[in-house]
Design a protein around this motif. Sequence first.
Motif, PDB file in Angstrom:
ATOM      1  N   MET A 100       0.859  -1.180  -0.108  1.00 49.92           N
ATOM      2  CA  MET A 100       0.051   0.153   0.025  1.00 49.92           C
ATOM      3  C   MET A 100       0.792   1.337   0.101  1.00 49.92           C
ATOM      4  O   MET A 100       0.338   2.165  -0.576  1.00 49.92           O
ATOM      5  N   SER A 101       2.067   1.212   0.705  1.00 47.75           N
ATOM      6  CA  SER A 101       2.799   2.371   0.632  1.00 47.75           C
ATOM      7  C   SER A 101       3.529   2.534  -0.531  1.00 47.75           C
ATOM      8  O   SER A 101       4.334   3.643  -0.631  1.00 47.75           O
ATOM      9  N   LEU A 312       4.084   3.386   5.583  1.00 47.54           N
ATOM     10  CA  LEU A 312       2.750   3.600   5.153  1.00 47.54           C
ATOM     11  C   LEU A 312       2.036   4.966   5.897  1.00 47.54           C
ATOM     12  O   LEU A 312       1.577   5.738   4.992  1.00 47.54           O
ATOM     13  N   PHE A 313       2.185   5.201   6.881  1.00 49.48           N
ATOM     14  CA  PHE A 313       1.726   6.295   7.851  1.00 49.48           C
ATOM     15  C   PHE A 313       2.292   7.615   7.149  1.00 49.48           C
ATOM     16  O   PHE A 313       1.681   8.656   6.814  1.00 49.48           O
ATOM     17  N   GLN A 315       3.632   7.661   4.087  1.00 43.09           N
ATOM     18  CA  GLN A 315       3.568   7.778   2.702  1.00 43.09           C
ATOM     19  C   GLN A 315       1.982   8.329   2.358  1.00 43.09           C
ATOM     20  O   GLN A 315       1.885   9.150   1.334  1.00 43.09           O
ATOM     21  N   ARG A 316       1.068   8.066   3.052  1.00 41.97           N
ATOM     22  CA  ARG A 316      -0.082   8.412   3.112  1.00 41.97           C
ATOM     23  C   ARG A 316      -0.447   9.490   3.713  1.00 41.97           C
ATOM     24  O   ARG A 316      -1.857   9.809   4.394  1.00 41.97           O
ATOM     25  N   SER A 317       0.346  10.438   3.782  1.00 45.71           N
ATOM     26  CA  SER A 317       0.246  11.685   4.446  1.00 45.71           C
ATOM     27  C   SER A 317      -0.497  11.658   5.690  1.00 45.71           C
ATOM     28  O   SER A 317      -1.320  12.351   6.289  1.00 45.71           O
ATOM     29  N   LYS A 318       0.208  10.747   6.512  1.00 46.31           N
ATOM     30  CA  LYS A 318      -0.323  10.514   8.173  1.00 46.31           C
ATOM     31  C   LYS A 318      -1.569  10.175   8.190  1.00 46.31           C
ATOM     32  O   LYS A 318      -2.367  10.653   8.937  1.00 46.31           O
ATOM     33  N   SER A 319      -2.181   9.359   7.323  1.00 49.93           N
ATOM     34  CA  SER A 319      -3.715   9.088   7.177  1.00 49.93           C
ATOM     35  C   SER A 319      -3.748   7.957   7.997  1.00 49.93           C
ATOM     36  O   SER A 319      -3.252   6.712   7.972  1.00 49.93           O
ATOM     37  N   ASP A 321      -6.706   6.049   8.657  1.00 45.61           N
ATOM     38  CA  ASP A 321      -7.471   5.252   7.755  1.00 45.61           C
ATOM     39  C   ASP A 321      -6.704   4.361   6.871  1.00 45.61           C
ATOM     40  O   ASP A 321      -7.065   3.135   6.831  1.00 45.61           O
ATOM     41  N   GLY A 322      -5.603   4.733   6.269  1.00 44.06           N
ATOM     42  CA  GLY A 322      -4.879   3.766   5.423  1.00 44.06           C
ATOM     43  C   GLY A 322      -4.056   2.811   6.502  1.00 44.06           C
ATOM     44  O   GLY A 322      -4.136   1.512   5.950  1.00 44.06           O
TER      45      GLY A 322
END
Length: 477
Positions: A100-101, A312-313, A315-319, A321-322
């Motif tokens: 995912m990342s 992942l955190f 890379q997903r702009s600290k989302s 939910d991701g």
Amino acid sequence: MLHDPLIILVIGMAIVVGGIIGGKLNPFIALILAALVVAWLTPTAAIVEFALSKGQSESAANALANTSIGERIAAAFGSTVGKIGILIAMAAIIGKAMLMSGAAERIVRSILGVTGEKNAPLAFLSGSFFLGIPVFFDTVFYLMIPLAKAMAMRLKQSYLLLVLCITAGAAMANSLVPPTPGPLFLIAEMNIPIGMMMVGGFLVGSVTITAGYFFAVWVNKRNPIPLRESLDAPLSEIEALANKDESLLPSLGISLSPILVPLLLITGSATVNTFMDVNAAGNDNVFLAFLQFFGEKNMALIMGAMAALLTLFLQRSKSKDGMKGAVQSALTSGGVIILITAAGGAFGAMLQQTGISLRIADLTSGYQMALIPLAFFITALVRTAQGSATVAMITASGILSGMSTTGLDFHHLYLGLAIACGSKLVPWMNDSGFWIVCKMSNLTEKEALRTFSPLLTIMGVVGLITIMIAAKIFPLI
């Protein structure tokens, strides 16, 4: 006659194979049913003899023999979960978060940057083997097949070669190198040090994928298969994938951290324990204390999962939910694997209580080296019959785990490696991996049977030959 360990073994294997193939049962159900029948057929005297051979007292052996079948199966099931449950869950999280990342894709592209497009097949071979260490086979294939199609569009050739390189690397790592479920079960069931299995699996895997590469080159020249249009991967989308902006992917260092963190911790701990007297060094050495704590396999995999989730955190702009979605889906798939593996552990434990290991030891007492091909062919038989490499490894390790304490002429690591290589034979229509490769790569069933199936078979046989030579020259005892 019915209580003979070999007869009970045949009955148990028939229930597993027949239940999964003929009865279309979930492997978990088939393995539990087989465990019940095997436990029911095992005489009390055999259980007592088994327990005594494991060093238990006479009273403990009699207590085990008088324990109900349900309790014996539940105890073996729980013991297996305790050995591999956390490891499989963390490995599932690592794999999902890397996907995912974009970390896995960054690793593959970085390898391509080093080797160049002309050496793309070798890059895919090594990349899939490396990614196959923490990530399950089907996940690696899902990840890399779009890249293979994109590369084939650039090269205008060698599509089949790229597909076979992906399957060769991922398939061998999946069975030989922890922390994938099969090797994890092997090291727990057969008391093989995880560091030793990692090194041995890597070395044997390197030889087997080399053989696989040469076969892939030969079959690609003999029967090249072009890149084809498909609904799930239109050629226009493949072209867009090839031009994806590098800025959307994490850096190589961050991408590698979920794999390198646990590998370095486990390897460091194993190295310290092998070459240093930890007790003599005392408890004041902070570095040694750190390695002892975090180098334990459960802790190391937890740290790897934390690194993957952090990647992942970021890379997903600290989302949040991701991260939540990644963990949820990873544990959903990992939980099923844990259940099936633990059921296999219960089945294997019931087989052990029949005295099957002692019987095999008697049959092979004149030539212990025969145990290596025996382990290989038992695993290959189960794999060919019911399709799952993991179930085949679980079944074979349950049969042969007692061999690790019978004074072999070689380290029992070689038995584990032989089981791992035997699990590669023979993939066909009853194997989910066969259909993943066939449908995702747009090969016809006939093309897959002529390319993918012999590829894994050849690598498995080469692995057996390599293991037998190594056991003779380097017995490690």
